[in-house]
Write a protein that holds these residues in place. Sequence first.
Motif, PDB file in Angstrom:
ATOM      1  N   PHE A  45      13.490  31.131  40.350  1.00 45.18           N
ATOM      2  CA  PHE A  45      13.258  31.730  39.037  1.00 45.18           C
ATOM      3  C   PHE A  45      12.989  33.205  39.292  1.00 45.18           C
ATOM      4  O   PHE A  45      11.899  33.594  39.683  1.00 45.18           O
ATOM      5  N   THR A  46      14.030  34.032  39.142  1.00 46.57           N
ATOM      6  CA  THR A  46      13.937  35.453  39.475  1.00 46.57           C
ATOM      7  C   THR A  46      14.649  36.280  38.407  1.00 46.57           C
ATOM      8  O   THR A  46      15.247  35.741  37.481  1.00 46.57           O
ATOM      9  N   ASP A  47      14.630  37.575  38.582  1.00 47.73           N
ATOM     10  CA  ASP A  47      15.367  38.503  37.720  1.00 47.73           C
ATOM     11  C   ASP A  47      15.106  38.233  36.235  1.00 47.73           C
ATOM     12  O   ASP A  47      16.027  38.153  35.432  1.00 47.73           O
ATOM     13  N   VAL A  48      13.831  38.108  35.881  1.00 47.86           N
ATOM     14  CA  VAL A  48      13.461  37.811  34.495  1.00 47.86           C
ATOM     15  C   VAL A  48      13.804  39.007  33.619  1.00 47.86           C
ATOM     16  O   VAL A  48      13.297  40.108  33.834  1.00 47.86           O
ATOM     17  N   GLU A  49      14.695  38.791  32.649  1.00 49.35           N
ATOM     18  CA  GLU A  49      15.074  39.858  31.717  1.00 49.35           C
ATOM     19  C   GLU A  49      14.086  39.939  30.566  1.00 49.35           C
ATOM     20  O   GLU A  49      13.747  41.023  30.110  1.00 49.35           O
ATOM     21  N   PHE A  50      13.654  38.776  30.070  1.00 53.28           N
ATOM     22  CA  PHE A  50      12.600  38.739  29.063  1.00 53.28           C
ATOM     23  C   PHE A  50      11.940  37.368  29.093  1.00 53.28           C
ATOM     24  O   PHE A  50      12.509  36.401  29.586  1.00 53.28           O
ATOM     25  N   ALA A  51      10.723  37.328  28.592  1.00 53.27           N
ATOM     26  CA  ALA A  51       9.983  36.083  28.469  1.00 53.27           C
ATOM     27  C   ALA A  51       9.153  36.174  27.193  1.00 53.27           C
ATOM     28  O   ALA A  51       8.524  37.200  26.927  1.00 53.27           O
TER      29      ALA A  51
END
Length: 102
Positions: free
Chosen positions: A91-97
Amino acid sequence: MRARRRARAEADGFVFHTRARFGFAAPAGSSDDPRVRLITQYLSGEVARELFAARDAGGGEQQQIVILARALGHAYFRDGGRRAHGLGIAFTDVEFADFSID
């Protein structure tokens, strides 16, 4: 207001919306290999309690990402523990949460 929302999330869970690179740490070409996915997933109050406890203890973003990765892996890929045992979650490179509490 914040205390009520926290209590509600801890009791009833929440919906987590994210766009991130997510999947099993599997060989390339697997249908579940890490790729950018848009996910909307209900997560339990237990996960909310764990996230708040980590934040309250001074845990950083990386610790919260680990908690979310484990929870998403369990709910999204492992179907609540019914399949895909023993595979690591990426779970990487989170663009938005975004978090929603009903």
